[in-house]
Design a protein around this motif. Sequence first.
Motif, mmCIF file in Angstrom:
data_model
loop_
_atom_site.group_PDB
_atom_site.id
_atom_site.type_symbol
_atom_site.label_atom_id
_atom_site.label_comp_id
_atom_site.label_asym_id
_atom_site.label_seq_id
_atom_site.Cartn_x
_atom_site.Cartn_y
_atom_site.Cartn_z
ATOM 1 N N LEU A 235 34.145 28.253 42.251
ATOM 2 C CA LEU A 235 34.594 29.478 42.894
ATOM 3 C C LEU A 235 33.802 30.699 42.424
ATOM 4 O O LEU A 235 33.465 30.810 41.239
ATOM 5 C CB LEU A 235 36.074 29.717 42.583
ATOM 6 C CG LEU A 235 37.074 28.688 43.116
ATOM 7 C CD1 LEU A 235 38.461 28.981 42.554
ATOM 8 C CD2 LEU A 235 37.094 28.688 44.637
ATOM 9 N N ASP A 236 33.533 31.612 43.361
ATOM 10 C CA ASP A 236 33.020 32.926 42.990
ATOM 11 C C ASP A 236 34.093 33.663 42.182
ATOM 12 O O ASP A 236 35.291 33.451 42.398
ATOM 13 C CB ASP A 236 32.723 33.772 44.226
ATOM 14 C CG ASP A 236 31.653 33.189 45.128
ATOM 15 O OD1 ASP A 236 31.057 32.154 44.770
ATOM 16 O OD2 ASP A 236 31.429 33.783 46.205
ATOM 17 N N ILE A 237 33.662 34.545 41.294
ATOM 18 C CA ILE A 237 34.611 35.437 40.627
ATOM 19 C C ILE A 237 34.728 36.695 41.491
ATOM 20 O O ILE A 237 33.761 37.445 41.638
ATOM 21 C CB ILE A 237 34.153 35.811 39.211
ATOM 22 C CG1 ILE A 237 33.991 34.556 38.350
ATOM 23 C CG2 ILE A 237 35.156 36.767 38.560
ATOM 24 C CD1 ILE A 237 33.459 34.825 36.946
ATOM 25 N N ALA B 6 35.723 37.296 33.702
ATOM 26 C CA ALA B 6 36.239 35.997 34.157
ATOM 27 C C ALA B 6 37.652 35.755 33.643
ATOM 28 O O ALA B 6 38.517 35.248 34.374
ATOM 29 C CB ALA B 6 35.304 34.883 33.683
ATOM 30 N N ARG B 7 37.903 36.125 32.394
ATOM 31 C CA ARG B 7 39.238 35.963 31.818
ATOM 32 C C ARG B 7 40.262 36.836 32.544
ATOM 33 O O ARG B 7 41.348 36.382 32.917
ATOM 34 C CB ARG B 7 39.206 36.306 30.331
ATOM 35 C CG ARG B 7 40.554 36.129 29.630
ATOM 36 C CD ARG B 7 40.432 36.310 28.130
ATOM 37 N NE ARG B 7 39.977 37.636 27.763
ATOM 38 C CZ ARG B 7 38.779 37.905 27.222
ATOM 39 N NH1 ARG B 7 37.909 36.940 26.998
ATOM 40 N NH2 ARG B 7 38.450 39.145 26.918
ATOM 41 N N MET B 8 39.902 38.097 32.762
ATOM 42 C CA MET B 8 40.813 39.001 33.463
ATOM 43 C C MET B 8 41.048 38.556 34.901
ATOM 44 O O MET B 8 42.168 38.685 35.438
ATOM 45 C CB MET B 8 40.264 40.425 33.427
ATOM 46 C CG MET B 8 40.389 41.085 32.067
ATOM 47 S SD MET B 8 39.879 42.820 32.070
ATOM 48 C CE MET B 8 38.107 42.645 32.036
ATOM 49 N N ALA B 9 40.015 38.023 35.542
ATOM 50 C CA ALA B 9 40.155 37.594 36.934
ATOM 51 C C ALA B 9 41.127 36.435 37.061
ATOM 52 O O ALA B 9 41.944 36.392 37.995
ATOM 53 C CB ALA B 9 38.787 37.211 37.503
ATOM 54 N N ILE B 10 41.050 35.479 36.131
ATOM 55 C CA ILE B 10 41.986 34.359 36.170
ATOM 56 C C ILE B 10 43.416 34.859 36.036
ATOM 57 O O ILE B 10 44.320 34.467 36.791
ATOM 58 C CB ILE B 10 41.655 33.333 35.071
ATOM 59 C CG1 ILE B 10 40.390 32.551 35.446
ATOM 60 C CG2 ILE B 10 42.829 32.368 34.838
ATOM 61 C CD1 ILE B 10 39.924 31.576 34.397
ATOM 62 N N ARG B 11 43.642 35.761 35.102
ATOM 63 C CA ARG B 11 44.992 36.288 34.894
ATOM 64 C C ARG B 11 45.451 37.119 36.089
ATOM 65 O O ARG B 11 46.625 37.080 36.479
ATOM 66 C CB ARG B 11 45.028 37.106 33.609
ATOM 67 C CG ARG B 11 44.855 36.247 32.364
ATOM 68 C CD ARG B 11 44.684 37.072 31.119
ATOM 69 N NE ARG B 11 44.623 36.227 29.932
ATOM 70 C CZ ARG B 11 44.284 36.658 28.724
ATOM 71 N NH1 ARG B 11 43.960 37.930 28.546
ATOM 72 N NH2 ARG B 11 44.259 35.824 27.684
ATOM 73 N N THR B 12 44.523 37.857 36.685
ATOM 74 C CA THR B 12 44.879 38.706 37.826
ATOM 75 C C THR B 12 45.319 37.872 39.019
ATOM 76 O O THR B 12 46.342 38.161 39.649
ATOM 77 C CB THR B 12 43.694 39.605 38.217
ATOM 78 O OG1 THR B 12 43.342 40.427 37.107
ATOM 79 C CG2 THR B 12 44.050 40.506 39.403
#
Length: 230
Positions: free
Chosen positions: A109-111, A192-198
């Motif tokens: 997946l794209d971020i 990437a970490r923030m995107a997963i949580r978001t």
Amino acid sequence: MLLEKLRAEVLEANLELVRRGLVLYTFGNASGVDREQGLVVIKPSGVDYDDLRPEHMVVTDLNGKIVEGNLNPSSDLDTHTLLYREFPAIGAVVHTHSEYATSWAQAGLDIPALGTTHADYFYGPIPCTEPLTDEAIGGRYVHETGVAIVKRFAGIDPMAVPACLVAGHAPFVWGKTPDDAAHNAVVLEAVARMAIRTVQLNSLAGVSQSLLDRHYFRKHGANATYGQKS
């Protein structure tokens, strides 16, 4: 010894990846290019970071032929050199298997651009390549990894989005210098970490084009206002 300054910069970029927790054991690598001489400096393969010294860095030409060094270069050399040939504005490449960015790569997946932290460094989604074919994997695999990145960047400015996720693999990141590339790799992992949580909190989250523009261009381009004027 060739390119002493660049060797020291590449070593420091590699060590920064360790300090920031982006690599385990001998995973990952960083390289830099001297455009005037057409030479690349890259970390040797499988050498413990605690043991690395500037003289251990391997110097090759832009086609991967060793020019100076007694150690084998990183196994990812062919990806690095292809990116240098295809993206002439970049000056360094970093490859990690950092946890969150690699999770997006493994998911294929794209971020997505979800907020201003992302927009400060990446002008749009961080793209993920198509999966490599069985033929590519069984052939010049490392070269084909670079080919997949270049293909995915058709229509994308690699200096505006200085990172790519390789599907099923991990991120490659670049910059103007080895320090810049390592810096971008650290920010990529945070994004990437923030995107997963978001997306776990709100799968419909996103950032407006106007906010993306505002934050990206205040740091980048001729009219950038962020920081101090020299």
